[in-house]
Design a protein around this motif. Structure first.
Motif, PDB file in Angstrom:
ATOM      1  N   LEU A  83     -16.277  23.239  36.678  1.00  0.00           N
ATOM      2  CA  LEU A  83     -14.982  22.605  36.439  1.00  0.00           C
ATOM      3  C   LEU A  83     -15.162  21.146  36.025  1.00  0.00           C
ATOM      4  O   LEU A  83     -14.523  20.679  35.075  1.00  0.00           O
ATOM      5  CB  LEU A  83     -14.116  22.696  37.699  1.00  0.00           C
ATOM      6  CG  LEU A  83     -12.761  21.973  37.622  1.00  0.00           C
ATOM      7  CD1 LEU A  83     -11.902  22.559  36.513  1.00  0.00           C
ATOM      8  CD2 LEU A  83     -12.037  22.048  38.957  1.00  0.00           C
ATOM      9  N   ALA A 102      -7.463  24.505  33.344  1.00  0.00           N
ATOM     10  CA  ALA A 102      -8.815  24.672  33.887  1.00  0.00           C
ATOM     11  C   ALA A 102      -8.819  24.501  35.403  1.00  0.00           C
ATOM     12  O   ALA A 102      -9.456  25.276  36.134  1.00  0.00           O
ATOM     13  CB  ALA A 102      -9.768  23.664  33.236  1.00  0.00           C
ATOM     14  N   ALA A 137      -9.685  27.276  38.165  1.00  0.00           N
ATOM     15  CA  ALA A 137     -10.727  27.013  39.166  1.00  0.00           C
ATOM     16  C   ALA A 137     -10.204  27.273  40.574  1.00  0.00           C
ATOM     17  O   ALA A 137     -10.926  27.818  41.425  1.00  0.00           O
ATOM     18  CB  ALA A 137     -11.227  25.580  39.043  1.00  0.00           C
ATOM     19  N   LEU A 140     -15.659  30.163  34.481  1.00  0.00           N
ATOM     20  CA  LEU A 140     -15.549  29.966  35.926  1.00  0.00           C
ATOM     21  C   LEU A 140     -15.804  31.264  36.684  1.00  0.00           C
ATOM     22  O   LEU A 140     -16.486  31.271  37.714  1.00  0.00           O
ATOM     23  CB  LEU A 140     -14.160  29.425  36.269  1.00  0.00           C
ATOM     24  CG  LEU A 140     -13.882  27.986  35.830  1.00  0.00           C
ATOM     25  CD1 LEU A 140     -12.406  27.662  35.971  1.00  0.00           C
ATOM     26  CD2 LEU A 140     -14.716  26.996  36.633  1.00  0.00           C
TER      27      LEU A 140
END
Length: 606
Positions: free
Chosen positions: A217, A304, A308, A200
């Motif tokens: 993502l 995750a 993000a 990311l």
């Protein structure tokens, strides 16, 4: 060596090898029960340990007992700790307790039913004593009345001691295995989490923007993702238009304000998971992640999404910093142009920003509540100013994709200098082109700012249809805005032509001449007000605005009508005018209008 002794030693070695043999605690308990039954000739054997609440002993390992008996005891008749049951006495007393005939044993009545059902008549309970506590009891049962000898008790105690050591080892090994598995799981989670963060962050460092972060993502978690700003506008989305779109539509329905609860980092409603994106204490957006199954996010997906949100916050900060720098430079260029005209240095700096100063012809100025006079990253008014600048900078004139304005924040206003399109762009030139731009630019700015700041009072003024130098165009537009704002006008576009005589006066380039005219007519009143602290000039203005209605003037100024009459007589005495004569009324009205215009024209540029 006696064969019985050989068997005993072999089974004891087997118990001692429980830990290294890879058996679980439950398997170790079963082995203890089987060993006791085989070596000591019991009809049934059971191992009892405290339940999770620590209030009763339950059968955990057994041999010869039926599953129905075990379940019945554990469910309906567990051995309550502290009771008179032999197992409870052995557990708390730390010594063997034997019952040769349960039918005549006092205090055994609560367990008599299950004993008859299983079919035993006598029993012995020996404590399993660990290093620092009693682990449970090892129970042996006979179907007939049985008197337990000292040798039997000694042998069962010896077996119980080995069993306790084996159970302790098995428990420790099982705990270590669990801890090791947890550590491995955490290690894998951290490794995957770091990989997610690197992917990311790489998108952001490679200028992938918000679109790139959201696409990455969505790819990582295999779900549709939408990023919205605090107003609910979509900034980026990826992974399809699944339930995020349907949920967004529902959020816009009547009765739903679309707000997020700042007290929760993650909200889940069965269709989507919402994760706010925060920059410090400010919520700059929200991630909406599809969750059609309603199961929520697992640990890795949640990590995750959290990563993000951090990267998106950093991207928002980067975008704001870049915009602030860009608009600060544009403000410097625009200020130079308005003070000194189009110079070579200003032209070079404007060209680096993608603007041709030579083509700029029309000025618009706009006011929105709460706009700061200067940019300062992190301030609330700076965020509003950046939003206003971005909204106006994105505009293009109808029919062309090249006519973008040079925009900056000055004196709490949004100032935009617009180019007049070339013949190839619009089919118009000269005064016609300037008129078209002036006519189109004001409404464009008004709509853009209304969209950026819904429900707020916005006022826009344009410099008019005449071709003028940029400093003069700005002066006229700013003067029109100042006069319109002073009279309470809002949510409209002001042009010099729409202001009548005042608009004509705004277009003069000699404010001193206008001031001289106004002072000649109003000077005696101004001098009187200044010397005595009265309000004759404002009383005159109010009286003219109210159509010479003295009662209305008194009500507007919250004065007694006699006070108003006294002030009007004083005005007539100082000026030699009569407010009943139309010519004198027109003269006063003109002088006041000229005074307002002259003051707006002589305002200095911040």
């Amino acid at each position: 060596m006696d064969s019985e002794l050989v068997v005993w030693l072999g089974r004891l070695r087997e118990l001692s090898a429980v830990a290294v043999g890879g058996r679980s605690v439950d398997q170790a308990l079963e082995l203890v029960a089987e060993t006791a039954r085989e070596l000591l000739g019991f009809d049934f054997c059971g191992v009892l340990v405290p339940d999770a609440a620590g209030t009763a002993l339950v059968i955990t390992g057994w041999s010869g007992l039926s599953r129905e008996y075990v379940d019945g005891v554990n469910r309906s008749s567990p051995v309550t700790l502290g009771s008179t049951a032999p197992s409870s006495q052995a557990y708390f007393g730390g010594r063997p307790v034997a019952v040769s005939d349960i039918e005549v044993e006092r205090g055994f009545e609560p367990w008599g039913g299950v004993a008859q059902e299983q079919g035993y008549r006598s029993m012995i309970s020996v404590p399993l004593i660990g290093a620092d506590r009693v682990l449970g009891t090892l129970n042996g049962y006979h179907a007939r009345i049985h008197e337990y000898s000292d040798l039997e008790v000694e042998r069962l105690t010896l077996l119980a001691n080995h069993a306790a050591a084996a159970l302790t080892s098995a428990s420790l090994v099982e705990e270590l295995r669990g801890a090791n598995a947890s550590l491995l799981e955490q290690r894998d989670l951290l490794a995957k989490s770091e990989d997610i963060h690197r992917r990311l962050l790489r998108v952001s460092l490679e200028s992938g923007g918000l679109d790139g972060v959201v696409r990455t993502l969505a790819d990582l978690i295999g779900r549709a993702v939408r990023l919205e700003d605090p107003r609910g506008e979509t900034l980026a989305e990826a992974g399809g238009a699944g339930s995020t779109a349907r949920r967004h539509d529902a959020a816009q329905a009547p009765g739903h304000d679309g707000a997020h609860d700042p007290a929760h980092d993650r909200a889940h409603d069965g269709e989507i998971v919402e994760v706010p994106v925060r920059l410090g204490a400010e919520e700059v957006g929200v991630l909406r992640v599809d969750d059609p199954s309603g199961a929520g996010l697992d640990a890795l997906d949640a990590r995750a999404v959290d990563h993000a949100s951090v990267v998106i916050a950093l991207e928002v900060l980067r975008i704001r910093a870049a915009l602030e720098t860009e608009y600060r430079i544009q403000g410097e260029v625009l200020t130079d142009v308005l003070l000194f005209g189009v110079t070579e240095q200003a032209s070079r700096r404007a060209a680096a920003l993608g603007h041709d100063l030579a083509g700029l012809r029309v000025a618009t100025v706009a006011s929105v509540p709460g706009l700061g006079g200067a940019l300062g990253l992190g301030a609330a008014d700076t965020r509003r100013t950046l939003a206003a600048l971005s909204a106006v900078s994105a505009l293009t004139l109808p029919g062309t994709s090249t006519a973008r304005p040079l925009v900056a924040a000055l004196q709490g206003m949004i100032v935009a200098l617009w180019p007049a399109p070339r013949d190839s762009d619009r089919g118009a030139s000269g005064a016609d082109a300037v008129g078209e731009v002036s006519e189109a630019a004001g409404p464009l700015v008004l709509r853009a700012l209304h969209t950026a700041f819904p429900g707020e009072k916005v006022l826009v003024a344009a410099s008019g249809a005449h071709h003028r130098p940029l400093p003069e165009a700005f002066r006229i537009a700013r003067g029109a805005l100042t006069l319109a704002r002073a009279t309470g006008r809002a949510d409209e576009v002001i042009t010099p032509a729409g202001l009548g005589l005042v608009g004509v006066l705004l277009q003069t380039d000699q404010p001193e001449t206008l001031l001289e005219f106004a002072r000649e007519r109003l000077g005696p009143l101004m001098d009187y007000d200044r010397a005595r602290g009265t309000d004759l000039v404002e009383t005159l203005r109010r009286h003219l605005d109210d159509g010479l209605d003295r009662a209305a003037t008194a009500a507007a100024l919250r004065l007694h009508p006699n006070t108003v009459n006294q002030r009007l007589r004083r005005i007539e005495a100082l000026t030699g005018a009569e407010l009943r004569r139309p010519a004198d009324v027109v003269s006063f009205a003109s002088a006041l209008a000229v005074w307002d215009v002259a003051r707006s024209l002589t305002a200095t540029l911040a």
